[in-house]
Scaffold this motif. Structure first.
Motif, mmCIF file in Angstrom:
data_model
loop_
_atom_site.group_PDB
_atom_site.id
_atom_site.type_symbol
_atom_site.label_atom_id
_atom_site.label_comp_id
_atom_site.label_asym_id
_atom_site.label_seq_id
_atom_site.Cartn_x
_atom_site.Cartn_y
_atom_site.Cartn_z
ATOM 1 N N LEU A 196 22.047 -32.406 8.880
ATOM 2 C CA LEU A 196 23.006 -33.459 9.175
ATOM 3 C C LEU A 196 24.286 -33.104 8.443
ATOM 4 O O LEU A 196 24.250 -32.762 7.249
ATOM 5 N N SER A 197 25.416 -33.150 9.150
ATOM 6 C CA SER A 197 26.678 -32.846 8.477
ATOM 7 C C SER A 197 26.957 -33.927 7.445
ATOM 8 O O SER A 197 26.647 -35.094 7.645
ATOM 9 N N ASN A 198 27.527 -33.526 6.344
ATOM 10 C CA ASN A 198 27.784 -34.431 5.233
ATOM 11 C C ASN A 198 29.287 -34.692 5.149
ATOM 12 O O ASN A 198 29.898 -34.496 4.123
ATOM 13 N N GLU A 199 29.871 -35.085 6.255
ATOM 14 C CA GLU A 199 31.306 -35.326 6.305
ATOM 15 C C GLU A 199 31.573 -36.788 6.635
ATOM 16 O O GLU A 199 30.659 -37.593 6.749
ATOM 17 N N ASP A 200 32.854 -37.110 6.850
ATOM 18 C CA ASP A 200 33.226 -38.486 7.172
ATOM 19 C C ASP A 200 32.519 -38.999 8.420
ATOM 20 O O ASP A 200 32.164 -40.161 8.510
ATOM 21 N N LYS A 201 32.351 -38.123 9.396
ATOM 22 C CA LYS A 201 31.668 -38.495 10.635
ATOM 23 C C LYS A 201 30.395 -37.666 10.744
ATOM 24 O O LYS A 201 30.399 -36.594 11.343
ATOM 25 N N PRO A 202 29.291 -38.135 10.152
ATOM 26 C CA PRO A 202 28.054 -37.357 10.197
ATOM 27 C C PRO A 202 27.598 -37.116 11.636
ATOM 28 O O PRO A 202 27.753 -37.978 12.501
ATOM 29 N N MET A 203 27.091 -35.919 11.877
ATOM 30 C CA MET A 203 26.537 -35.631 13.187
ATOM 31 C C MET A 203 25.255 -34.840 13.019
ATOM 32 O O MET A 203 25.115 -34.050 12.094
ATOM 33 N N LEU A 204 24.328 -35.110 13.918
ATOM 34 C CA LEU A 204 23.066 -34.404 13.919
ATOM 35 C C LEU A 204 23.304 -33.007 14.459
ATOM 36 O O LEU A 204 24.010 -32.824 15.438
ATOM 37 N N LEU A 205 22.712 -32.026 13.827
ATOM 38 C CA LEU A 205 22.908 -30.625 14.173
ATOM 39 C C LEU A 205 21.613 -30.036 14.706
ATOM 40 O O LEU A 205 20.602 -30.732 14.791
ATOM 41 N N LEU B 285 13.113 -21.822 11.205
ATOM 42 C CA LEU B 285 14.396 -21.164 11.452
ATOM 43 C C LEU B 285 15.285 -22.151 12.182
ATOM 44 O O LEU B 285 14.873 -22.738 13.191
ATOM 45 N N VAL B 286 16.488 -22.356 11.642
ATOM 46 C CA VAL B 286 17.477 -23.202 12.309
ATOM 47 C C VAL B 286 18.725 -22.354 12.494
ATOM 48 O O VAL B 286 19.285 -21.849 11.521
ATOM 49 N N THR B 287 19.140 -22.185 13.741
ATOM 50 C CA THR B 287 20.336 -21.404 14.056
ATOM 51 C C THR B 287 21.415 -22.324 14.601
ATOM 52 O O THR B 287 21.167 -23.493 14.889
ATOM 53 N N GLY B 288 22.609 -21.782 14.755
ATOM 54 C CA GLY B 288 23.703 -22.555 15.345
ATOM 55 C C GLY B 288 24.312 -23.573 14.417
ATOM 56 O O GLY B 288 24.905 -24.547 14.871
ATOM 57 N N LEU B 289 24.179 -23.353 13.107
ATOM 58 C CA LEU B 289 24.736 -24.303 12.139
ATOM 59 C C LEU B 289 26.216 -24.020 11.912
ATOM 60 O O LEU B 289 26.631 -22.860 11.817
ATOM 61 N N PRO B 290 27.022 -25.072 11.783
ATOM 62 C CA PRO B 290 28.457 -24.852 11.573
ATOM 63 C C PRO B 290 28.736 -24.365 10.148
ATOM 64 O O PRO B 290 28.164 -24.883 9.188
ATOM 65 N N PRO B 291 29.599 -23.381 10.002
ATOM 66 C CA PRO B 291 29.964 -22.920 8.658
ATOM 67 C C PRO B 291 30.995 -23.837 8.012
ATOM 68 O O PRO B 291 31.600 -24.686 8.673
ATOM 69 N N ASP B 292 31.162 -23.645 6.714
ATOM 70 C CA ASP B 292 32.187 -24.357 5.944
ATOM 71 C C ASP B 292 32.069 -25.880 6.025
ATOM 72 O O ASP B 292 33.064 -26.597 5.968
ATOM 73 N N LEU C 134 26.003 -29.473 4.453
ATOM 74 C CA LEU C 134 24.890 -29.843 5.326
ATOM 75 C C LEU C 134 23.733 -30.397 4.509
ATOM 76 O O LEU C 134 23.236 -29.733 3.609
ATOM 77 N N ASN C 135 23.322 -31.616 4.824
ATOM 78 C CA ASN C 135 22.119 -32.191 4.235
ATOM 79 C C ASN C 135 20.935 -31.752 5.079
ATOM 80 O O ASN C 135 21.050 -31.616 6.295
ATOM 81 N N VAL C 136 19.792 -31.594 4.439
ATOM 82 C CA VAL C 136 18.589 -31.194 5.152
ATOM 83 C C VAL C 136 17.526 -32.260 4.954
ATOM 84 O O VAL C 136 17.430 -32.869 3.895
ATOM 85 N N TYR C 137 16.772 -32.524 6.009
ATOM 86 C CA TYR C 137 15.601 -33.379 5.873
ATOM 87 C C TYR C 137 14.515 -32.840 6.792
ATOM 88 O O TYR C 137 14.760 -32.035 7.683
#
Length: 186
Positions: A34-43, A56-63, A66-69
């Protein structure tokens, strides 16, 4: 439109294993970010892990922080025993990946042992098993970990049986709900 420039950024990936509190691999969980920004989005998320607990999780946005659960979604007896638990791994890891980074060897440790569970059989007043009863666990102390303090409802199987893993039996109340019966808390 003309003179439009695009800059593509290579996505990143994370891989490793999912372990219980005794460091045993766990089969079937799914790793979500889950992005840890102002507008969280599921990745993107992993496929259910095999017996060795690998993911394995691919396609994650850089920079992006990211929270993980981890979602524990065990296979049920057909469609009758569905339900899941959400866990934040020990240490509440947050990842920040650079473009194209492939972070490997990550061990996500869940705060409970998979051997801790609540199970049983739901029967009617005649002792006959009841299929399709909604059963869930509500935390009553610190022993049952779930960010929401409650497990997702599960339906009893044809023989009335259910199991909810990763819970301390002494730290939960069981809630039961069945059509044509009064709700029950045990």
């Amino acid at each position: 439109l003309s003179d439009i420039d695009f800059q593509l950024v290579q996505s990143s990936a994370v891989s490793g294993r999912i372990l219980d509190a005794t460091t045993q691999p766990i089969e079937h969980p799914i790793v979500r970010f889950l992005s840890n920004e102002d507008k969280p989005m599921l990745l993107p998320e992993s496929a259910p892990s095999p017996k060795d607990g690998s993911f394995l999780v691919t396609g994650l946005p850089p920079d992006t922080p990211l929270n993980v659960y981890v979602i524990y979604d065990p296979p049920g007896a057909g469609d009758t025993s569905r339900g899941y638990l959400e866990f934040i791994p020990v240490g509440n890891p947050i990842f920040r990946l650079v473009p194209g980074e492939q972070k490997t060897g990550i061990e996500l440790i869940l705060p409970r042992a998979k051997e801790r569970y609540v199970s049983g059989t739901v029967v009617d007043e005649s002792g006959d098993p009841l299929k399709g009863v909604r059963v869930w666990a509500q935390a009553v102390g610190e022993g049952a970990y779930n960010p929401l303090g409650i497990s997702e409802p599960q339906l009893t199987a044809d023989n009335g049986e259910f199991i909810i893993r990763f819970l301390d039996p002494e730290a939960v109340d069981l809630k039961l709900l069945a059509e044509m019966y009064e709700p029950l808390t045990v």
